[in-house]
Scaffold this active site. Structure first.
Site, short mmCIF file in Angstrom:
data_model
loop_
_atom_site.label_atom_id
_atom_site.label_comp_id
_atom_site.label_asym_id
_atom_site.label_seq_id
_atom_site.Cartn_x
_atom_site.Cartn_y
_atom_site.Cartn_z
N THR A 58 52.62 -14.97 40.72
CA THR A 58 51.97 -14.35 41.88
C THR A 58 52.81 -14.79 43.07
O THR A 58 53.36 -15.91 43.07
CB THR A 58 50.52 -14.82 42.08
OG1 THR A 58 50.51 -16.23 42.30
CG2 THR A 58 49.65 -14.51 40.88
N HIS A 59 52.93 -13.94 44.07
CA HIS A 59 53.81 -14.22 45.22
C HIS A 59 55.22 -14.55 44.76
O HIS A 59 55.93 -15.30 45.43
CB HIS A 59 53.28 -15.38 46.08
CG HIS A 59 51.85 -15.26 46.44
ND1 HIS A 59 51.40 -14.77 47.65
CD2 HIS A 59 50.72 -15.55 45.73
CE1 HIS A 59 50.08 -14.77 47.67
NE2 HIS A 59 49.64 -15.23 46.52
N SER A 101 80.88 -3.34 38.65
CA SER A 101 81.23 -3.24 40.06
C SER A 101 82.68 -2.79 40.15
O SER A 101 83.50 -3.12 39.30
CB SER A 101 81.05 -4.61 40.70
OG SER A 101 81.86 -4.71 41.86
N GLN A 139 57.03 29.67 51.19
CA GLN A 139 58.25 29.67 50.38
C GLN A 139 58.84 28.26 50.29
O GLN A 139 59.57 27.94 49.36
CB GLN A 139 59.26 30.64 50.99
CG GLN A 139 60.56 30.72 50.23
CD GLN A 139 61.37 31.95 50.66
OE1 GLN A 139 60.87 33.06 50.67
NE2 GLN A 139 62.61 31.74 51.03
N LYS A 165 58.71 25.66 47.06
CA LYS A 165 59.45 25.66 45.79
C LYS A 165 60.47 24.55 45.67
O LYS A 165 60.50 23.82 44.68
CB LYS A 165 60.10 27.02 45.58
CG LYS A 165 59.05 28.05 45.26
CD LYS A 165 59.60 29.42 45.04
CE LYS A 165 58.43 30.40 45.12
NZ LYS A 165 57.73 30.36 46.44
N LYS A 179 80.41 -8.43 37.25
CA LYS A 179 79.08 -7.89 37.51
C LYS A 179 78.64 -6.80 36.55
O LYS A 179 79.43 -6.00 36.09
CB LYS A 179 79.00 -7.36 38.94
CG LYS A 179 78.93 -8.49 39.93
CD LYS A 179 78.66 -8.00 41.31
CE LYS A 179 77.22 -7.55 41.44
NZ LYS A 179 76.99 -7.00 42.78
N SER A 195 65.10 33.62 48.34
CA SER A 195 64.65 32.47 47.55
C SER A 195 65.13 32.58 46.10
O SER A 195 64.88 31.69 45.30
CB SER A 195 63.13 32.37 47.59
OG SER A 195 62.55 33.58 47.16
N TYR A 210 48.55 34.07 52.96
CA TYR A 210 49.98 33.86 52.74
C TYR A 210 50.75 33.92 54.04
O TYR A 210 50.55 34.79 54.88
CB TYR A 210 50.55 34.93 51.77
CG TYR A 210 51.98 34.60 51.41
CD1 TYR A 210 52.25 33.65 50.43
CD2 TYR A 210 53.04 35.16 52.11
CE1 TYR A 210 53.56 33.30 50.13
CE2 TYR A 210 54.35 34.80 51.82
CZ TYR A 210 54.60 33.87 50.84
OH TYR A 210 55.89 33.50 50.55
N GLU A 212 67.69 0.56 39.89
CA GLU A 212 67.77 0.76 41.34
C GLU A 212 67.55 2.23 41.70
O GLU A 212 66.93 2.55 42.72
CB GLU A 212 69.12 0.26 41.87
CG GLU A 212 69.24 -1.25 41.77
CD GLU A 212 70.67 -1.71 42.00
OE1 GLU A 212 70.96 -2.13 43.12
OE2 GLU A 212 71.48 -1.63 41.06
N ASN A 262 52.16 38.29 47.02
CA ASN A 262 51.36 37.10 47.36
C ASN A 262 50.59 36.57 46.16
O ASN A 262 50.57 35.37 45.90
CB ASN A 262 50.41 37.42 48.51
CG ASN A 262 51.14 37.83 49.78
OD1 ASN A 262 52.37 37.74 49.82
ND2 ASN A 262 50.41 38.26 50.78
N ASN A 272 75.58 -4.21 36.99
CA ASN A 272 74.53 -3.84 37.95
C ASN A 272 73.44 -3.00 37.29
O ASN A 272 73.74 -2.12 36.50
CB ASN A 272 75.13 -3.06 39.11
CG ASN A 272 76.10 -3.90 39.92
OD1 ASN A 272 75.93 -5.11 40.02
ND2 ASN A 272 77.13 -3.27 40.46
#
Ligand SMILES: *[C@@H]1O[C@H](CO)[C@@H](O)[C@H](O)[C@H]1NC(C)=O
Ligand SMILES: *[C@@H]1O[C@H](CO)[C@@H](O)[C@H](O)[C@H]1NC(C)=O
Length: 489
Positions: free
Chosen positions: A187-188, A309, A354, A357, A315, A55, A349, A322, A142, A317
């Site tokens: 709304t909606h 783009s 492990q 992490k 464009k 690890s 333990y 996103e 541990n 973006n």
């Protein structure tokens, strides 16, 4: 099994490999049985198993917390006379030197360093000799790893809290400066009633204020000292855990050693917190993505947070937004994955732990970036007053028209209906509500009078909503005040 591997069981190979390796460990005492599996199993660790078990690649980032814990533990051992003062000094100096090596990028990782704890201890013994081996007296990896994780997360939570506060601050400052901008509230995703742009921004800021409160509430449950729990059954050298608690700055002590080494709920809770906070980031991102379309044009993201783009030159973006929306899935995935790891684990333990992490580190890294990106996007976007106000159509004052008649003593259920008929009439004439004449209104209800045209004023509509929680200037100021107080805490 290996030689005959088909395309399908190529995928299974690592798994089979492990299963056979586990067996080979059991078989080291019974050499005759090994032959069944082929002579290559000698009882030594399979190199892949060795790598699988490591690890250090990711837990090395806790080097500073690991050393802090060890220094405190050396002092605690000295208090009990297990280390002499000279030995304590030598160990503390040695550990300090190891930390310097990490800080300067000089720490040499050896192939046998399994994790950050063994790496640090191995190096310590190289620097100060066999005395280094006394440090682990009564301690186990541990209780050590549980301590390191908690210390590490506490440090990170402080940073994350600062980033979250910076995000809320930007939203509050914008809300304060841009109170003049009116826009439709939805709304909606249908135009509903007029609001202030500030009211929209603050609506999201309150979600983040809740996140801030929740983050702070996690701290007492992260800030619990496991060190001194040993492997599972406590410490046989009577180390002073109250001393360790103070030395490491924990709020409280794990009162049960089995719980102390096995508990990872603080990680689950943090990832739950992160998932919910990411949900909030994702929702404001979605609003702003919609508002940045050509159809809305309410906002333009700054170039720093947009991309072009590769094929359509016109464009711009909203990639930053996103990604904020997309990363919410990743963060929730980390939570879901780790909860599945915990479910069904026996007490205390187990090596499965492990697996705490990588999802935790991933969550911390990514939510930290997300908070900073969101702050940057919101600080730098342009809000287009004309476009937002152009979207204010008279029909969204239909509720105000109904309220007008309520103020003349007609029950709301009736005024709602009358206002609806006014909307229908305007629609049939292809005109706006304020284009209807007083005579038109009188045909709908005789309580309409000259002052009806006062209804068709967006600013006045917003100012009328002056109860606590509303978008009037006074209530915007109140919201800002509440948030500023929360930030100052
Ligand atoms: C795996 O790592 C643990 C420490 O986390 C160590 O005690 C154990 O010996 C290692 N096992 C193998 C097979 O490398
Ligand atoms: C997300 O986490 C991974 C793993 O820790 C890291 O490599 C990556 O840089 C993180 N992404 C961001 C944007 O922070």
């Amino acid at each position: 099994m290996r030689r005959k591997s088909s395309a399908v069981n190529l995928f299974l190979l690592p798994l089979l490999h492990l299963i056979s390796e586990v067996d080979s460990h059991e078989m080291t005492d019974q050499p005759t049985k090994q032959k069944l599996w082929g002579g290559r199993f000698t009882g030594k660790t399979d190199p892949l198993m060795h790598e699988f078990n490591l690890s250090l690649r990711y837990d090395r980032r806790m080097y500073a917390q690991d050393i802090r814990g060890s220094i405190a533990y050396a002092k605690a051992l000295a208090l009990r006379g297990i280390l002499s003062q000279a030995e304590e000094r030598k160990i503390v100096d040695g550990l300090t030197a190891v930390r310097k090596e990490w800080e300067n990028g000089q720490f040499q990782i050896e192939p046998d360093d399994e994790d950050i704890h063994t790496a640090n201890e191995r190096r310590l013994s190289e620097l100060i000799g066999s005395l280094g081996g006394k440090l682990h007296t009564g301690r186990s990896r541990n209780d050590q790893v549980a301590t390191d994780m908690r210390l590490w997360l506490l440090d990170e939570v402080k940073e994350i809290e600062a980033s979250l506060k910076a995000l809320i601050t930007v939203m509050v400052e914008r809300a304060d400066k841009e109170q003049d901008i009116l826009m439709p509230g939805y709304t909606h995703l249908q135009r509903g009633q007029p609001i202030r742009w500030s009211h929209f921004l603050l609506s999201h800021a309150f979600s983040f204020q809740n996140d801030l409160q929740r983050l702070r509430q996690l701290i007492p449950r992260i800030s619990v000292l496991p060190l001194g729990s040993g492997a599972l059954a406590g410490n046989p050298f009577a180390v002073d855990r109250e001393f360790l608690r103070r030395e490491l700055g924990f709020e409280s002590i794990a009162e049960n050693s089995m719980w102390g080494v096995g508990d990872r709920d603080f990680i689950v809770e943090f990832m739950m917190w992160a998932s919910l906070t990411m949900t909030h980031l994702s929702r404001i991102a979605e609003d702003l993505i919609i508002y940045s379309t050509a159809e809305f044009s309410f906002v333009t993201l700054s170039d720093a947070y947009s991309t072009g783009s590769s094929i359509m030159p016109q464009k711009k973006n909203p990639d930053s937004l996103e990604l904020l929306r997309g990363k919410s899935g990743r963060i929730f995935g980390n939570l879901a994955g780790f909860i599945m790891t915990l479910k069904g684990l026996p007490s205390t333990y187990n090596k499965d732990l492990q697996e705490d992490k990588e999802p935790l580190f991933d969550t911390v890294d990514n939510i930290s970036s997300c908070l900073r990106i969101a702050e940057g996007v919101i600080a730098t976007l342009d809000a287009h007053k004309e476009k937002m106000e152009a979207a204010l159509t008279m029909d969204i004052l239909a509720t105000d028209l109904a309220d007008y008649l309520v103020r003349k003593g007609i029950p709301f259920r009736e005024t709602h209906h009358i206002s609806g008929r006014a909307v229908a009439l305007a629609e049939s004439r292809k005109c706006q509500l304020n284009d209807l004449t007083l005579e038109d209104y009188k045909t709908l209800n005789d309580k309409f009078s000259e002052d009806v045209h006062g209804v068709f004023d967006f600013e006045a509509s917003v100012e009328k909503r002056n109860a606590i929680g509303g978008p009037s200037r006074e209530m915007i100021a109140r919201q800002i005040n509440v948030l500023r107080k929360a930030l100052a805490n």
